[in-house]
Design an enzyme around this catalytic site. Structure first.
Site, short mmCIF file in Angstrom:
data_model
loop_
_atom_site.label_atom_id
_atom_site.label_comp_id
_atom_site.label_asym_id
_atom_site.label_seq_id
_atom_site.Cartn_x
_atom_site.Cartn_y
_atom_site.Cartn_z
N ARG A 89 47.45 36.87 52.25
CA ARG A 89 47.14 38.25 51.90
C ARG A 89 46.41 38.97 53.01
O ARG A 89 46.11 40.16 52.89
CB ARG A 89 46.27 38.26 50.66
CG ARG A 89 46.93 38.82 49.40
CD ARG A 89 45.92 38.75 48.28
NE ARG A 89 46.26 39.51 47.14
CZ ARG A 89 46.74 39.00 46.00
NH1 ARG A 89 47.02 37.73 45.92
NH2 ARG A 89 46.95 39.78 44.97
N ARG A 152 44.77 40.73 31.73
CA ARG A 152 43.92 40.28 32.83
C ARG A 152 42.79 41.28 33.08
O ARG A 152 43.01 42.48 33.03
CB ARG A 152 44.76 40.14 34.11
CG ARG A 152 45.29 38.75 34.31
CD ARG A 152 46.30 38.70 35.41
NE ARG A 152 45.84 39.26 36.67
CZ ARG A 152 46.55 39.26 37.79
NH1 ARG A 152 47.75 38.72 37.81
NH2 ARG A 152 46.08 39.79 38.90
N ARG A 163 42.52 47.40 44.15
CA ARG A 163 43.44 46.36 44.63
C ARG A 163 44.52 46.97 45.52
O ARG A 163 44.93 46.38 46.52
CB ARG A 163 44.10 45.63 43.45
CG ARG A 163 43.12 44.76 42.70
CD ARG A 163 43.64 44.38 41.33
NE ARG A 163 44.75 43.45 41.40
CZ ARG A 163 45.62 43.27 40.40
NH1 ARG A 163 45.51 43.97 39.29
NH2 ARG A 163 46.59 42.41 40.53
P1 AMP Z 1 47.04 37.92 41.95
O1 AMP Z 1 47.11 37.12 40.71
O2 AMP Z 1 47.90 37.40 43.05
O3 AMP Z 1 47.21 39.40 41.71
O4 AMP Z 1 45.52 37.76 42.51
C1 AMP Z 1 44.42 38.17 41.73
C2 AMP Z 1 43.19 38.27 42.62
O5 AMP Z 1 42.89 36.98 43.16
C3 AMP Z 1 43.30 39.19 43.82
O6 AMP Z 1 43.07 40.55 43.50
C4 AMP Z 1 42.19 38.61 44.71
O7 AMP Z 1 40.91 38.99 44.23
C5 AMP Z 1 42.33 37.10 44.47
N1 AMP Z 1 43.28 36.48 45.42
C6 AMP Z 1 44.50 35.93 45.13
N2 AMP Z 1 45.09 35.46 46.24
C7 AMP Z 1 44.25 35.73 47.26
C8 AMP Z 1 44.32 35.53 48.67
N3 AMP Z 1 45.39 34.97 49.25
N4 AMP Z 1 43.26 35.94 49.42
C9 AMP Z 1 42.17 36.50 48.86
N5 AMP Z 1 42.05 36.74 47.55
C10 AMP Z 1 43.08 36.37 46.74
#
Ligand code: AMP
Length: 216
Positions: A89, A152, A163
Protein backbone atom coordinates in the site's frame (compact mmCIF):
# COMPACT_ATOMS: atom_id res chain seq x y z
CA UNK A 1 4.06 -19.59 -7.11
CA UNK A 2 2.18 -17.03 -9.17
CA UNK A 3 1.96 -13.77 -7.18
CA UNK A 4 -0.76 -11.30 -8.09
CA UNK A 5 -1.07 -7.85 -6.52
CA UNK A 6 -4.59 -6.37 -6.51
CA UNK A 7 -4.65 -2.57 -6.31
CA UNK A 8 -7.55 -0.17 -5.93
CA UNK A 9 -9.10 2.44 -3.63
CA UNK A 10 -11.30 1.48 -0.65
CA UNK A 11 -14.53 0.01 -2.00
CA UNK A 12 -13.06 -0.91 -5.41
CA UNK A 13 -13.97 -4.54 -4.79
CA UNK A 14 -10.49 -5.95 -4.14
CA UNK A 15 -11.77 -8.35 -1.46
CA UNK A 16 -14.73 -9.54 -3.54
CA UNK A 17 -12.57 -10.08 -6.63
CA UNK A 18 -9.79 -11.74 -4.63
CA UNK A 19 -12.25 -14.35 -3.31
CA UNK A 20 -13.51 -15.05 -6.85
CA UNK A 21 -10.01 -15.28 -8.29
CA UNK A 22 -9.04 -17.76 -5.56
CA UNK A 23 -12.17 -19.87 -6.11
CA UNK A 24 -11.60 -19.91 -9.85
CA UNK A 25 -7.82 -20.18 -10.17
CA UNK A 26 -6.99 -22.16 -7.02
CA UNK A 27 -4.98 -19.30 -5.49
CA UNK A 28 -4.74 -18.32 -1.81
CA UNK A 29 -6.09 -14.95 -0.63
CA UNK A 30 -3.83 -12.78 1.53
CA UNK A 31 -5.64 -9.75 2.93
CA UNK A 32 -3.51 -7.64 5.25
CA UNK A 33 -6.69 -5.85 6.40
CA UNK A 34 -8.21 -9.19 7.50
CA UNK A 35 -4.95 -10.18 9.19
CA UNK A 36 -4.92 -6.91 11.13
CA UNK A 37 -8.58 -7.26 12.13
CA UNK A 38 -7.75 -10.73 13.45
CA UNK A 39 -4.89 -9.28 15.53
CA UNK A 40 -7.24 -6.58 16.83
CA UNK A 41 -9.73 -9.28 17.84
CA UNK A 42 -6.96 -11.12 19.73
CA UNK A 43 -5.82 -7.85 21.36
CA UNK A 44 -2.21 -8.77 20.47
CA UNK A 45 0.60 -6.15 20.52
CA UNK A 46 0.16 -5.61 16.77
CA UNK A 47 -3.62 -5.49 17.24
CA UNK A 48 -3.43 -2.71 19.82
CA UNK A 49 -1.33 -0.51 17.48
CA UNK A 50 -3.46 -1.39 14.44
CA UNK A 51 -6.83 -0.70 16.11
CA UNK A 52 -6.14 3.01 16.39
CA UNK A 53 -4.84 3.29 12.77
CA UNK A 54 -7.83 1.42 11.32
CA UNK A 55 -10.29 3.50 13.34
CA UNK A 56 -8.78 6.71 11.93
CA UNK A 57 -8.44 5.36 8.39
CA UNK A 58 -4.64 5.62 8.49
CA UNK A 59 -2.08 3.04 7.46
CA UNK A 60 -0.30 0.96 10.07
CA UNK A 61 3.50 1.49 10.14
CA UNK A 62 5.42 -0.07 7.23
CA UNK A 63 7.81 -2.08 9.41
CA UNK A 64 4.93 -3.78 11.17
CA UNK A 65 2.93 -4.72 8.08
CA UNK A 66 5.87 -5.72 5.86
CA UNK A 67 7.10 -8.25 8.39
CA UNK A 68 3.63 -9.72 8.85
CA UNK A 69 2.87 -9.96 5.11
CA UNK A 70 6.26 -11.38 4.12
CA UNK A 71 6.04 -14.11 6.80
CA UNK A 72 2.61 -15.05 5.49
CA UNK A 73 3.88 -15.15 1.89
CA UNK A 74 6.78 -17.40 2.87
CA UNK A 75 4.42 -19.81 4.60
CA UNK A 76 2.50 -20.19 1.32
CA UNK A 77 5.37 -20.65 -1.12
CA UNK A 78 4.29 -24.19 -2.06
CA UNK A 79 0.90 -22.90 -3.23
CA UNK A 80 -0.04 -22.54 -6.91
CA UNK A 81 -0.58 -18.80 -6.51
CA UNK A 82 -1.49 -16.01 -4.11
CA UNK A 83 -3.58 -12.86 -4.42
CA UNK A 84 -2.26 -9.95 -2.38
CA UNK A 85 -5.23 -7.79 -1.39
CA UNK A 86 -4.33 -4.54 0.37
CA UNK A 87 -0.57 -5.13 0.26
CA UNK A 88 1.59 -3.35 -0.81
CA UNK A 89 0.00 0.00 0.00
CA UNK A 90 3.07 2.27 -0.03
CA UNK A 91 6.06 2.56 -2.34
CA UNK A 92 8.33 1.34 0.46
CA UNK A 93 6.20 -1.79 0.89
CA UNK A 94 6.23 -2.40 -2.89
CA UNK A 95 10.01 -2.01 -3.12
CA UNK A 96 10.66 -4.29 -0.15
CA UNK A 97 8.25 -6.87 -1.53
CA UNK A 98 10.00 -6.85 -4.93
CA UNK A 99 13.35 -7.47 -3.23
CA UNK A 100 12.00 -10.45 -1.30
CA UNK A 101 9.60 -12.09 -3.71
CA UNK A 102 8.88 -12.21 -7.43
CA UNK A 103 5.70 -10.37 -8.44
CA UNK A 104 4.11 -11.76 -11.61
CA UNK A 105 1.28 -9.32 -12.17
CA UNK A 106 -0.47 -6.27 -10.70
CA UNK A 107 -4.11 -5.51 -11.49
CA UNK A 108 -5.47 -2.08 -10.64
CA UNK A 109 -9.27 -1.82 -10.26
CA UNK A 110 -10.34 1.76 -11.05
CA UNK A 111 -13.67 3.07 -9.69
CA UNK A 112 -15.16 6.58 -9.54
CA UNK A 113 -15.07 8.22 -6.12
CA UNK A 114 -18.87 8.68 -5.80
CA UNK A 115 -19.45 4.99 -6.50
CA UNK A 116 -16.85 4.06 -3.87
CA UNK A 117 -18.55 6.01 -1.08
CA UNK A 118 -21.91 4.34 -1.79
CA UNK A 119 -20.32 0.91 -1.88
CA UNK A 120 -18.34 1.34 1.32
CA UNK A 121 -21.29 2.72 3.29
CA UNK A 122 -23.56 -0.13 2.25
CA UNK A 123 -20.92 -2.84 2.66
CA UNK A 124 -21.66 -5.72 5.01
CA UNK A 125 -18.87 -8.14 5.91
CA UNK A 126 -19.13 -11.74 7.08
CA UNK A 127 -17.72 -12.27 10.60
CA UNK A 128 -16.49 -15.71 9.53
CA UNK A 129 -15.36 -15.95 5.87
CA UNK A 130 -14.95 -12.13 5.39
CA UNK A 131 -16.98 -12.14 2.16
CA UNK A 132 -18.65 -8.78 1.53
CA UNK A 133 -22.13 -7.94 0.25
CA UNK A 134 -24.23 -4.89 -0.49
CA UNK A 135 -26.74 -4.36 2.34
CA UNK A 136 -29.62 -4.33 -0.17
CA UNK A 137 -28.77 -7.87 -1.39
CA UNK A 138 -28.70 -9.68 1.95
CA UNK A 139 -30.62 -10.06 5.16
CA UNK A 140 -27.84 -9.87 7.75
CA UNK A 141 -26.59 -13.36 6.84
CA UNK A 142 -23.63 -14.39 4.66
CA UNK A 143 -24.70 -16.01 1.38
CA UNK A 144 -21.46 -17.96 1.26
CA UNK A 145 -21.25 -19.57 4.70
CA UNK A 146 -24.39 -18.53 6.63
CA UNK A 147 -22.62 -16.61 9.39
CA UNK A 148 -23.65 -13.15 10.57
CA UNK A 149 -22.71 -9.95 8.69
CA UNK A 150 -21.40 -6.80 10.38
CA UNK A 151 -20.45 -3.23 9.44
CA UNK A 152 -16.71 -2.61 9.61
CA UNK A 153 -15.71 0.19 11.96
CA UNK A 154 -13.85 1.95 9.11
CA UNK A 155 -16.77 1.73 6.65
CA UNK A 156 -18.26 5.02 7.89
CA UNK A 157 -18.36 8.07 5.57
CA UNK A 158 -15.89 10.15 7.63
CA UNK A 159 -13.35 7.29 7.72
CA UNK A 160 -13.90 6.65 4.00
CA UNK A 161 -12.70 10.18 3.17
CA UNK A 162 -9.59 9.70 5.30
CA UNK A 163 -8.87 6.33 3.67
CA UNK A 164 -9.39 7.74 0.19
CA UNK A 165 -6.90 10.59 0.81
CA UNK A 166 -4.38 8.10 2.13
CA UNK A 167 -4.93 6.00 -1.01
CA UNK A 168 -4.33 8.97 -3.32
CA UNK A 169 -1.25 10.12 -1.49
CA UNK A 170 0.49 6.87 -0.58
CA UNK A 171 -0.91 4.03 -2.71
CA UNK A 172 -1.46 5.62 -6.15
CA UNK A 173 2.32 5.91 -6.80
CA UNK A 174 2.49 2.11 -6.71
CA UNK A 175 0.43 1.95 -9.90
CA UNK A 176 3.21 3.78 -11.76
CA UNK A 177 5.80 1.60 -10.07
CA UNK A 178 4.24 -1.59 -11.49
CA UNK A 179 3.50 0.07 -14.84
CA UNK A 180 7.22 0.87 -15.27
CA UNK A 181 8.05 -2.73 -14.49
CA UNK A 182 5.63 -3.83 -17.23
CA UNK A 183 3.51 -5.76 -14.74
CA UNK A 184 0.38 -3.59 -14.63
CA UNK A 185 -3.08 -4.29 -16.06
CA UNK A 186 -5.92 -1.83 -15.45
CA UNK A 187 -9.54 -2.92 -15.14
CA UNK A 188 -12.65 -0.71 -15.01
CA UNK A 189 -14.31 -1.58 -11.70
CA UNK A 190 -17.45 0.57 -12.03
CA UNK A 191 -19.54 -2.30 -13.38
CA UNK A 192 -21.23 -5.15 -11.48
CA UNK A 193 -18.93 -7.61 -9.68
CA UNK A 194 -19.56 -10.40 -12.24
CA UNK A 195 -18.55 -8.18 -15.16
CA UNK A 196 -15.44 -6.96 -13.36
CA UNK A 197 -14.49 -10.53 -12.56
CA UNK A 198 -14.83 -11.58 -16.21
CA UNK A 199 -12.39 -8.85 -17.22
CA UNK A 200 -9.95 -9.80 -14.48
CA UNK A 201 -10.18 -13.50 -15.35
CA UNK A 202 -9.34 -12.70 -18.99
CA UNK A 203 -6.30 -10.60 -18.07
CA UNK A 204 -5.17 -13.20 -15.59
CA UNK A 205 -5.60 -16.16 -17.94
CA UNK A 206 -3.46 -14.37 -20.53
CA UNK A 207 -0.88 -13.32 -17.91
CA UNK A 208 -0.61 -16.77 -16.35
CA UNK A 209 0.47 -18.00 -19.78
CA UNK A 210 -1.12 -21.37 -19.14
CA UNK A 211 1.13 -21.58 -16.12
CA UNK A 212 -1.70 -22.43 -13.74
CA UNK A 213 -4.48 -24.99 -13.99
CA UNK A 214 -7.05 -22.31 -14.67
CA UNK A 215 -10.44 -23.65 -13.56
CA UNK A 216 -12.25 -20.61 -14.93
P1 AMP B 1 -8.51 -3.21 4.03
O1 AMP B 1 -9.27 -4.30 4.69
O2 AMP B 1 -7.55 -3.69 3.01
O3 AMP B 1 -9.39 -2.09 3.54
O4 AMP B 1 -7.58 -2.55 5.19
C1 AMP B 1 -8.17 -1.97 6.34
C2 AMP B 1 -7.14 -1.10 7.04
O5 AMP B 1 -6.04 -1.92 7.47
C3 AMP B 1 -6.50 0.00 6.21
O6 AMP B 1 -7.30 1.16 6.14
C4 AMP B 1 -5.21 0.23 7.01
O7 AMP B 1 -5.48 0.95 8.20
C5 AMP B 1 -4.81 -1.19 7.42
N1 AMP B 1 -3.96 -1.84 6.40
C6 AMP B 1 -4.27 -2.91 5.61
N2 AMP B 1 -3.25 -3.22 4.79
C7 AMP B 1 -2.27 -2.33 5.06
C8 AMP B 1 -0.97 -2.11 4.51
N3 AMP B 1 -0.49 -2.88 3.51
N4 AMP B 1 -0.23 -1.10 5.03
C9 AMP B 1 -0.69 -0.33 6.03
N5 AMP B 1 -1.91 -0.46 6.58
C10 AMP B 1 -2.71 -1.46 6.10
Amino acid sequence: MFTLVLLGPPGAGKGTQAVRICDSFGFVHISTGDMLREEIGKKSDIGVIAADCLHRGELVPNELIIDMAVRKLESLKEERGVVLDGFPRTLEQAETLSRLSEINMAISIAVERGVLLDRVCSRRTCIHCKATFNASEVNGVCRRCGHKLYIRDDDRPETFYARYSVYEERTLPIIEYYRKKGLLSEVDGNAAADDVFNKIAKVLSEGCGGNTDDKH
